[in-house]
Design an enzyme around this catalytic site. Structure first.
Site, PDB file in Angstrom:
ATOM      1  N   HIS A   1       0.918  -1.394  -0.078  1.00 37.89           N
ATOM      2  CA  HIS A   1      -0.029  -0.091   0.019  1.00 37.89           C
ATOM      3  C   HIS A   1       0.725   1.417  -0.022  1.00 37.89           C
ATOM      4  O   HIS A   1       0.615   2.207  -0.802  1.00 37.89           O
ATOM      5  CB  HIS A   1      -0.925  -0.081   1.315  1.00 37.89           C
TER       6      HIS A   1
ATOM      7  N   VAL B   1       1.259   4.205  -3.283  1.00 42.95           N
ATOM      8  CA  VAL B   1       0.832   5.558  -3.132  1.00 42.95           C
ATOM      9  C   VAL B   1       1.787   6.419  -2.992  1.00 42.95           C
ATOM     10  O   VAL B   1       2.377   6.388  -1.896  1.00 42.95           O
ATOM     11  CB  VAL B   1      -0.315   5.585  -2.430  1.00 42.95           C
TER      12      VAL B   1
ATOM     13  N   SER C   1       5.051   7.088   3.347  1.00 47.73           N
ATOM     14  CA  SER C   1       4.085   8.295   3.646  1.00 47.73           C
ATOM     15  C   SER C   1       2.625   7.464   4.281  1.00 47.73           C
ATOM     16  O   SER C   1       2.098   8.125   5.064  1.00 47.73           O
ATOM     17  CB  SER C   1       3.732   8.668   2.434  1.00 47.73           C
TER      18      SER C   1
ATOM     19  N   PRO D   1      -5.344  -1.635  -6.298  1.00 43.81           N
ATOM     20  CA  PRO D   1      -6.327  -2.827  -6.733  1.00 43.81           C
ATOM     21  C   PRO D   1      -7.596  -3.028  -5.988  1.00 43.81           C
ATOM     22  O   PRO D   1      -7.122  -3.124  -4.536  1.00 43.81           O
ATOM     23  CB  PRO D   1      -5.343  -3.731  -7.036  1.00 43.81           C
TER      24      PRO D   1
END
Length: 324
Positions: free
Chosen positions: A66, A70, A76, A162
């Site tokens: 994840h 991003v 982050s 996804p």
């Protein structure tokens, strides 16, 4: 015409040069002088956390994925709210993944040689390797040298991850965007062998697939009825079940064998077998643990290079949950 062709060649060359520079700045011995024991420190911290709860493994692995999808692999995702963590796609991330990174960072910073020298992004990459190994998966060299991002927003997560209902085209489009091939995508999907999912993410497949058929025809019916028992209609939304019904605590190729039998939990899992374009790779990984392990190492290494900040970009966070 010749001038335009030269400009196009120069643009392509510049792009290739930039791509190779990014991965060239990541290297396995990055902390050899500044924090030579970083890998063993992280290994011990992750092992300790894993002994407390198995969830450490799937939670850390999912956190890394994840994070990288991003804004790139810049930790982050670990920044406290308001941040990426407020987006619905990230709210199901288990707290044990975040805790693993925080604990490993604290362990690293307790060493006077290492204090404030190792990024949270690199610690997450190392911790990911450790949980793969702890669950029986392959060990692999981890490239290091990432810097931590200073920005994390809920909006940046939108359309970046996804979804359980994705078809093969949607999966390939999203992974290709990050320089990952279809084979990489299938190998990374194999991490679902130690994953778990909340009932709401797949309930449509077992209760309300279409007006003509309640159960998704690509789903093994026996498995569908097992899922109904574990996830009754008004189930507590916090209930989660294993994505691999055969060996949920072992990082192996059982995920692909399950797909051959219609036991993929998400549509985005099962489509890897039902779509002819990806079936051969699923069969290869189901028949050869070695082929899967090698492909996974290649894919997770490429994933770890996505959108990295190196050199003077970003920062080395003192506290992984907040910018300096």
């Amino acid at each position: 015409m010749e001038k335009k062709t030269n400009q196009a060649i120069f643009s392509i060359f510049s792009l290739l040069l930039f791509s190779s520079c990014v991965s060239a700045q990541l290297r396995t011995g990055f902390y050899q002088r500044s924090c030579p024991n970083v890998e063993s420190i992280v290994r011990n911290a992750v092992r300790q956390k894993f002994q407390q709860t198995f969830v450490t493994a799937p939670a850390t692995l999912r956190l890394f994925f994840h994070d990288c999808f991003v804004r790139g692999c810049d930790a982050s995702i670990v920044l406290a709210s308001p941040s990426e963590r407020d987006h619905p796609d990230d709210m199901s991330l288990a707290g044990d993944g975040f805790d693993t990174v925080i604990k490993a960072k604290q362990a690293v910073d307790r060493d006077p040689n290492c204090r404030n020298k190792v990024s949270c992004a690199d610690i997450l990459a190392l911790a990911t390797r450790e949980v793969v190994v702890l669950t029986g998966g392959p060990s692999y060299p981890v490239e290091l040298g990432r810097r931590d991002g200073r920005l994390s927003t809920k909006a940046s997560v939108q359309h970046s991850l996804p979804q359980p209902g994705f078809n093969l085209n949607q999966l390939n489009t999203m992974f290709n965007r990050h320089g990952l091939s279809q084979t990489d995508m299938i190998a990374l999907s194999g991490a679902h062998t130690i994953g778990f999912a909340h009932c709401g993410k797949f309930s449509k497949r077992i209760y309300n697939f279409s007006p003509r058929t309640r159960i998704d025809p690509s789903l093994n019916r026996g498995y569908a009825f097992q899922l109904r028992q574990m996830c009754p209609i008004r189930v507590d939304p916090r209930i989660a079940i294993n994505m691999d019904p055969t060996s949920p605590r072992t990082f192996d190729n059982a995920y692909f064998k399950n797909l051959q039998q219609g036991r993929g939990l998400f549509t985005s899992d099962q489509v890897l077998f039902t779509d002819q374009r990806s079936r051969a790779t699923v069969n290869l990984f189901a028949n050869s643990e070695g082929a899967f392990r090698q492909a996974f190492i290649t894919a997770i290494t490429k994933l770890g290079r996505v959108g990295v900040k190196t050199g003077n970009a970003g920062e080395i966070r003192r506290d992984c949950s907040r910018v300096n």
